[in-house]
Design an enzyme around this catalytic site. Structure first.
Site, PDB file in Angstrom:
ATOM      1  N   HIS A 156     -16.226 -71.909  17.266  1.00 23.43           N
ATOM      2  CA  HIS A 156     -17.719 -71.997  17.003  1.00 23.43           C
ATOM      3  C   HIS A 156     -18.228 -71.254  15.593  1.00 23.43           C
ATOM      4  CE1 HIS A 156     -17.557 -73.356  21.107  1.00 23.43           C
ATOM      5  NE2 HIS A 156     -18.770 -73.510  21.338  1.00 23.43           N
ATOM      6  N   LYS A 185     -14.270 -69.430  33.170  1.00 20.14           N
ATOM      7  CA  LYS A 185     -15.313 -69.221  32.608  1.00 20.14           C
ATOM      8  C   LYS A 185     -16.240 -68.472  33.838  1.00 20.14           C
ATOM      9  CE  LYS A 185     -19.599 -70.608  30.576  1.00 20.14           C
ATOM     10  NZ  LYS A 185     -20.298 -71.269  29.904  1.00 20.14           N
ATOM     11  N   ARG A 230     -17.485 -62.115  27.080  1.00 27.96           N
ATOM     12  CA  ARG A 230     -18.072 -63.681  27.197  1.00 27.96           C
ATOM     13  C   ARG A 230     -17.977 -64.005  25.595  1.00 27.96           C
ATOM     14  NH1 ARG A 230     -23.123 -65.989  30.576  1.00 27.96           N
ATOM     15  NH2 ARG A 230     -22.991 -67.880  29.695  1.00 27.96           N
ATOM     16  N   GLU A 254     -23.154 -61.544  27.743  1.00 28.76           N
ATOM     17  CA  GLU A 254     -22.252 -61.522  26.592  1.00 28.76           C
ATOM     18  C   GLU A 254     -22.512 -60.454  25.633  1.00 28.76           C
ATOM     19  OE1 GLU A 254     -22.552 -65.555  24.594  1.00 28.76           O
ATOM     20  OE2 GLU A 254     -22.554 -64.568  22.813  1.00 28.76           O
ATOM     21  N   GLU A 259     -14.517 -78.466  24.549  1.00 33.16           N
ATOM     22  CA  GLU A 259     -14.642 -77.189  25.287  1.00 33.16           C
ATOM     23  C   GLU A 259     -13.789 -77.165  26.144  1.00 33.16           C
ATOM     24  OE1 GLU A 259     -16.742 -75.111  24.060  1.00 33.16           O
ATOM     25  OE2 GLU A 259     -18.381 -76.346  23.012  1.00 33.16           O
ATOM     26  N   LYS A 311     -26.945 -69.604  30.938  1.00 34.20           N
ATOM     27  CA  LYS A 311     -27.349 -69.531  29.746  1.00 34.20           C
ATOM     28  C   LYS A 311     -28.429 -70.730  29.617  1.00 34.20           C
ATOM     29  CE  LYS A 311     -24.239 -67.389  26.453  1.00 34.20           C
ATOM     30  NZ  LYS A 311     -23.466 -67.848  25.103  1.00 34.20           N
ATOM     31  N   ASN A 361     -16.695 -68.317  22.199  1.00 38.42           N
ATOM     32  CA  ASN A 361     -17.247 -68.586  20.858  1.00 38.42           C
ATOM     33  C   ASN A 361     -15.875 -69.162  20.110  1.00 38.42           C
ATOM     34  OD1 ASN A 361     -19.847 -68.653  21.401  1.00 38.42           O
ATOM     35  ND2 ASN A 361     -19.916 -66.157  21.176  1.00 38.42           N
ATOM     36  N   HIS A 395     -21.249 -81.633  18.672  1.00 40.70           N
ATOM     37  CA  HIS A 395     -20.732 -80.429  18.729  1.00 40.70           C
ATOM     38  C   HIS A 395     -19.297 -80.027  19.121  1.00 40.70           C
ATOM     39  CE1 HIS A 395     -21.299 -76.076  19.923  1.00 40.70           C
ATOM     40  NE2 HIS A 395     -20.522 -76.349  20.945  1.00 40.70           N
ATOM     41  N   HIS A 434     -20.028 -74.076  13.951  1.00 43.30           N
ATOM     42  CA  HIS A 434     -21.408 -74.280  14.204  1.00 43.30           C
ATOM     43  C   HIS A 434     -21.999 -74.728  12.534  1.00 43.30           C
ATOM     44  CE1 HIS A 434     -22.732 -71.850  17.925  1.00 43.30           C
ATOM     45  NE2 HIS A 434     -22.563 -73.001  18.074  1.00 43.30           N
ATOM     46  N   ARG A 471     -42.596 -67.607  37.290  1.00 48.84           N
ATOM     47  CA  ARG A 471     -41.814 -66.672  37.035  1.00 48.84           C
ATOM     48  C   ARG A 471     -40.450 -66.639  37.716  1.00 48.84           C
ATOM     49  NH1 ARG A 471     -46.457 -63.801  38.327  1.00 48.84           N
ATOM     50  NH2 ARG A 471     -47.580 -63.008  36.464  1.00 48.84           N
TER      51      ARG A 471
HETATM   52  P1  NAD Z   1     -26.524 -84.360  26.514  1.00 48.49           P
HETATM   53  O1  NAD Z   1     -27.193 -83.759  27.708  1.00 48.49           O
HETATM   54  O2  NAD Z   1     -27.525 -85.034  25.645  1.00 48.49           O
HETATM   55  O3  NAD Z   1     -25.663 -85.679  27.163  1.00 48.49           O
HETATM   56  C1  NAD Z   1     -24.957 -86.488  26.362  1.00 48.49           C
HETATM   57  C2  NAD Z   1     -25.576 -87.984  26.634  1.00 48.49           C
HETATM   58  O4  NAD Z   1     -24.708 -88.522  27.801  1.00 48.49           O
HETATM   59  C3  NAD Z   1     -26.740 -88.117  26.840  1.00 48.49           C
HETATM   60  O5  NAD Z   1     -27.180 -89.462  26.158  1.00 48.49           O
HETATM   61  C4  NAD Z   1     -26.928 -88.513  28.277  1.00 48.49           C
HETATM   62  O6  NAD Z   1     -28.252 -89.239  28.598  1.00 48.49           O
HETATM   63  C5  NAD Z   1     -25.772 -89.124  28.952  1.00 48.49           C
HETATM   64  N1  NAD Z   1     -25.078 -88.983  29.846  1.00 48.49           N
HETATM   65  C6  NAD Z   1     -25.041 -87.531  30.682  1.00 48.49           C
HETATM   66  N2  NAD Z   1     -24.475 -87.786  31.738  1.00 48.49           N
HETATM   67  C7  NAD Z   1     -24.026 -89.301  31.961  1.00 48.49           C
HETATM   68  C8  NAD Z   1     -23.390 -90.120  32.626  1.00 48.49           C
HETATM   69  N3  NAD Z   1     -22.800 -89.572  33.805  1.00 48.49           N
HETATM   70  N4  NAD Z   1     -23.262 -91.483  32.734  1.00 48.49           N
HETATM   71  C9  NAD Z   1     -23.907 -91.860  31.325  1.00 48.49           C
HETATM   72  N5  NAD Z   1     -24.692 -91.050  30.519  1.00 48.49           N
HETATM   73  C10 NAD Z   1     -24.823 -89.814  30.585  1.00 48.49           C
HETATM   74  O7  NAD Z   1     -25.373 -83.663  25.917  1.00 48.49           O
HETATM   75  P2  NAD Z   1     -24.204 -82.672  26.828  1.00 48.49           P
HETATM   76  O8  NAD Z   1     -23.221 -82.746  25.456  1.00 48.49           O
HETATM   77  O9  NAD Z   1     -24.141 -82.687  28.147  1.00 48.49           O
HETATM   78  O10 NAD Z   1     -24.961 -81.030  26.379  1.00 48.49           O
HETATM   79  C11 NAD Z   1     -25.285 -80.908  25.344  1.00 48.49           C
HETATM   80  C12 NAD Z   1     -26.207 -79.616  25.181  1.00 48.49           C
HETATM   81  O11 NAD Z   1     -25.590 -78.480  26.031  1.00 48.49           O
HETATM   82  C13 NAD Z   1     -26.619 -78.948  24.013  1.00 48.49           C
HETATM   83  O12 NAD Z   1     -28.009 -78.861  23.942  1.00 48.49           O
HETATM   84  C14 NAD Z   1     -26.146 -77.504  23.891  1.00 48.49           C
HETATM   85  O13 NAD Z   1     -26.715 -76.775  23.397  1.00 48.49           O
HETATM   86  C15 NAD Z   1     -26.029 -77.365  25.364  1.00 48.49           C
HETATM   87  N6  NAD Z   1     -24.705 -76.331  25.919  1.00 48.49           N
HETATM   88  C16 NAD Z   1     -25.277 -75.283  26.486  1.00 48.49           C
HETATM   89  C17 NAD Z   1     -24.406 -74.384  27.260  1.00 48.49           C
HETATM   90  C18 NAD Z   1     -24.687 -73.305  28.080  1.00 48.49           C
HETATM   91  O14 NAD Z   1     -23.793 -72.360  28.117  1.00 48.49           O
HETATM   92  N7  NAD Z   1     -25.993 -73.246  28.622  1.00 48.49           N
HETATM   93  C19 NAD Z   1     -22.990 -74.396  26.667  1.00 48.49           C
HETATM   94  C20 NAD Z   1     -22.676 -75.653  25.848  1.00 48.49           C
HETATM   95  C21 NAD Z   1     -23.645 -76.213  25.588  1.00 48.49           C
HETATM   96  N1  GLY Z   2     -21.111 -71.727  25.990  1.00 49.54           N
HETATM   97  C1  GLY Z   2     -20.800 -70.172  25.948  1.00 49.54           C
HETATM   98  C2  GLY Z   2     -21.218 -69.279  26.781  1.00 49.54           C
HETATM   99  O1  GLY Z   2     -21.569 -70.082  28.211  1.00 49.54           O
HETATM  100  O2  GLY Z   2     -21.214 -68.198  27.247  1.00 49.54           O
END
Ligand code: NAD
Ligand code: GLY
Length: 364
Positions: free
Chosen positions: A248, A227, A241, A237, A185, A143, A245, A264, A252, A121
């Protein structure tokens, strides 16, 4: 090292940004009252690069660590992987007070956050983002989610980390396409909320793409500061917030039509270009300001025109936009710009105008 604060009452936390700060993680965790043990969740790309340094930093303050590694990639953001992580946490004797550290990009961060929110939990978690996208966006704001079936981020929770530790040095090993992806972003944050920051990007994008640490540090600070403010005022949101988007709604749809072959960040860049054209046609945003944004998008190596295979599917893109999850009472919701640095949320855009922009999109 610089600090940005996310003010959320008793759930407030700090984002610490700097070069080489992975080495300080242990003492910061100790200051937070953590001792004895911790779990690090990371992926197969990041583990060989940074897990040992993080473990060493924790060992210096006598915190023992278990490292759990998952294969890299969005395909891992599932309930199945979450299930295997619960088992591994139990096998590591993780207790309710054991902090779980997410070392990696947004995939590791979202998944670890979700697992931390639900295991026993809720156990404390710390974001240690290593991709630009994770530093400027996903590690901040609480998130957390996994994908399910064909739906992205559909099962999740709002669950804030205890701290975010963004070590700029880790960006040196980030594949270039991931740096470009995260930059979308960054440009979005500047475009929606900070004209001064946008001007900084106009003047420093080349240095940023050449991994100048001072420029990257400034970028992470300037992206997370607004942010953090937005999240403080609207954690769940229900209003403000949503400005995050921008780009987006159309982005999307493009991402989905490409079956996620368009990353993305690229999709958000294309979404910003199209949504700015909507604002121009509405007489809200001067054409010259939209052109400035396109210029910065190009400087970051991001696209401004649809690739051919998506261009052929504009009808489907339009249908998807109409069914975006941000659609409310049959009206499409957009975040548009009035000026660089000033965004507003509207559901007054007529579908015909969206169609006009989509079908009139020039090729270069
Ligand atoms: P990711 O985590 O897949 O990382 C991208 C690639 O880079 C991966 O292959 C990873 O292994 C590699 N990598 C990461 N750091 C590295 C480093 N320092 N050196 C070498 N390789 C490295 O993708 P991302 O773009 O970081 O994140 C995308 C995800 O984030 C999606 O699932 C998306 O939905 C999510 N997201 C969440 C929010 C939120 O508010 N929670 C906001 C935007 C995106
Ligand atoms: N990436 C959008 C949010 O964090 O609300």
């Amino acid at each position: 090292m610089k600090i940005v604060k996310v003010e959320l009452g008793e759930n407030s936390y700090e984002i610490r940004v700097g070069a080489g700060i992975l080495a300080d993680a242990g003492s910061w965790l100790k200051e937070k009252g953590f001792s004895r043990k911790a779990v690090i969740i990371t992926d197969t790309n990041v583990e060989p690069l940074y897990a040992a340094a993080l473990e060493k930093s924790l060992a210096k303050v006598n915190i023992k660590t278990n490292v759990i590694e998952i294969p890299a990639g969005e395909e891992q953001k599932t309930l199945e992987t979450a299930g295997s992580l619960y088992k591994k946490l139990a096998a590591a004797y993780a207790e309710r007070s054991t902090p779980v550290l997410a070392l990696g990009g947004g995939v590791v961060g979202d998944l670890t956050g979700f697992v931390s929110a639900t295991y026993m939990r809720g156990v404390p978690f710390v974001q240690v983002p290593t991709s630009l996208l994770a530093m400027v966006d996903s590690s901040v704001g609480g998130k957390t989610a996994v994908d399910h079936g064909r739906m992205k981020n559909i099962v999740g929770a709002f669950y804030q980390p205890r701290m975010v530790i963004a070590d700029i040095d880790t960006l040196k090993t980030l594949p270039r396409e991931e740096l470009i992806n995260g930059m979308a972003e960054v440009i979005k944050m500047a475009a929606i909320g900070d004209k001064g920051f946008f001007e900084f990007l106009e003047g420093h994008m080349k240095q940023a793409m050449a991994l100048d640490p001072a420029v990257l540090e400034e970028i992470v600070i300037k992206s997370t500061t607004p942010k953090a403010g937005i999240v403080s005022r609207d954690e769940r949101e229900s209003g403000e917030r949503m400005v995050l988007n921008h780009g987006h709604t159309i982005g999307h749809a493009i991402e989905a039509i490409s079956s996620f072959k368009i990353k993305h960040g690229q999709a958000v860049a294309l979404g910003m270009v199209a949504e700015n054209q909507i604002a121009v046609k509405l007489g809200m945003l001067p054409e010259a300001e939209a052109a400035r944004i396109e210029e910065v998008i190009k400087l970051a190596g991001l696209p401004t025109a649809l690739p051919d295979f998506v261009s052929k599917e504009k009808d489907k893109v339009f249908e998807l936009i109409k069914h975006d999850k941000k659609v409310l009472n049959d009206r499409i919701r957009f975040v548009l710009l009035q000026d660089i640095g000033r965004a507003f949320i509207t559901d007054d855009v007529k579908p015909e105008l969206v169609k006009e922009v989509l079908f009139g999109w020039r090729k270069t």
